[in-house]
Design a protein around this motif. Structure first.
Motif, short mmCIF file in Angstrom:
data_model
loop_
_atom_site.label_atom_id
_atom_site.label_comp_id
_atom_site.label_asym_id
_atom_site.label_seq_id
_atom_site.Cartn_x
_atom_site.Cartn_y
_atom_site.Cartn_z
N LEU A 237 0.83 -1.21 0.00
CA LEU A 237 0.00 0.00 0.00
C LEU A 237 0.86 1.25 0.00
O LEU A 237 0.65 2.17 -0.81
N PHE A 238 1.85 1.31 0.89
CA PHE A 238 2.71 2.48 0.97
C PHE A 238 3.54 2.65 -0.30
O PHE A 238 3.73 3.76 -0.79
N GLU B 4 -6.09 -4.42 4.37
CA GLU B 4 -5.71 -3.60 5.53
C GLU B 4 -6.12 -4.26 6.84
O GLU B 4 -5.38 -4.18 7.83
N TRP B 5 -7.26 -4.91 6.87
CA TRP B 5 -7.68 -5.64 8.07
C TRP B 5 -6.62 -6.67 8.42
O TRP B 5 -6.19 -6.77 9.57
N GLY B 6 -6.18 -7.43 7.44
CA GLY B 6 -5.20 -8.49 7.67
C GLY B 6 -3.86 -7.97 8.13
O GLY B 6 -3.20 -8.59 8.97
N VAL B 7 -3.43 -6.83 7.60
CA VAL B 7 -2.17 -6.22 8.03
C VAL B 7 -2.29 -5.80 9.49
O VAL B 7 -1.40 -6.08 10.31
N TYR C 32 -10.62 2.11 0.43
CA TYR C 32 -10.90 2.46 -0.98
C TYR C 32 -9.64 2.28 -1.82
O TYR C 32 -9.70 1.74 -2.93
N LEU C 33 -8.52 2.75 -1.29
CA LEU C 33 -7.26 2.62 -2.03
C LEU C 33 -6.89 1.15 -2.24
O LEU C 33 -6.62 0.73 -3.37
N ALA C 34 -6.87 0.38 -1.16
CA ALA C 34 -6.47 -1.02 -1.26
C ALA C 34 -7.44 -1.82 -2.13
O ALA C 34 -7.01 -2.62 -2.98
#
Length: 185
Positions: free
Chosen positions: A35-36, A81-84, A165-167
């Motif tokens: 993501l980053f 993101e949830w998993g991270v 939204y991004l992911a």
């Protein structure tokens, strides 16, 4: 999704010194998340993303913060993101397996949550569903959280909805060490 079918290519090392410094600050020496690396490929997007200033601790406990983030990501269907967050913070936040699962599959009033956490999750759900809080929902939050914490809760919901939204929109591949959504029962 394979690397070749990625919607927007991530930055590859070596990174520009300024970007490398940001990654090191956020990741504390660990390799930067996909993501980053994708967002940092756009100077404007990266500047706006990091200017959100919600990547720090803030006025909530780690546990409260992670409940808000995990529930927001679960409600938006953002397994990335949830998993991270579950992989990186659930243990430190003292979230049990039942509680982690409940961020995805449980109701706000699930028995595994304290009354304060139930109010927190009800607020996340309301913001997700209606983009507002009823007087009752706000009173529920106010019974357990101060003004600075309520601002943080609302800001975190909005920020992590944007992250979702991004992911999701960029169809980011799941991080190798991230946790996967629990099976729906």
């Amino acid at each position: 999704m394979s690397q070749s079918s990625q919607r927007i290519a991530p930055l590859e090392p070596p990174y520009a010194p300024e970007i490398a410094a940001h990654f090191d600050r956020i990741m504390r020496g660990a390799p930067p998340l996909m993501l980053f690396r994708v967002i940092a490929g756009s100077a404007r997007a990266w500047e706006k993303f990091t200017a959100g200033s919600l990547l720090d601790r803030g006025p909530l406990s780690l546990r409260e913060r992670e409940i808000v983030i995990d529930r927001t990501c679960a409600r938006t269907g953002c397994e990335y993101e949830w998993g991270v967050h579950v992989a990186m913070f659930a243990e430190a936040a003292r979230l049990t397996e039942e509680e982690v699962r409940a961020t995805v599959t449980g109701a706000a009033d699930a028995a595994c949550w304290s009354p304060a956490e139930q109010a927190l999750i009800a607020a996340v759900d309301a913001l997700h569903e209606r983009a507002t809080l009823s007087d009752t929902e706000f009173a529920g939050l106010s019974a357990h959280y101060g003004e600075a914490q309520i601002f943080e809760i609302i800001l975190l919901c909005g920020f992590y909805r944007t992250v979702s939204y991004l992911a999701n929109g960029l169809a980011l591949p799941l991080e190798e060490k991230a946790v996967r959504f629990p099976a729906q029962t």
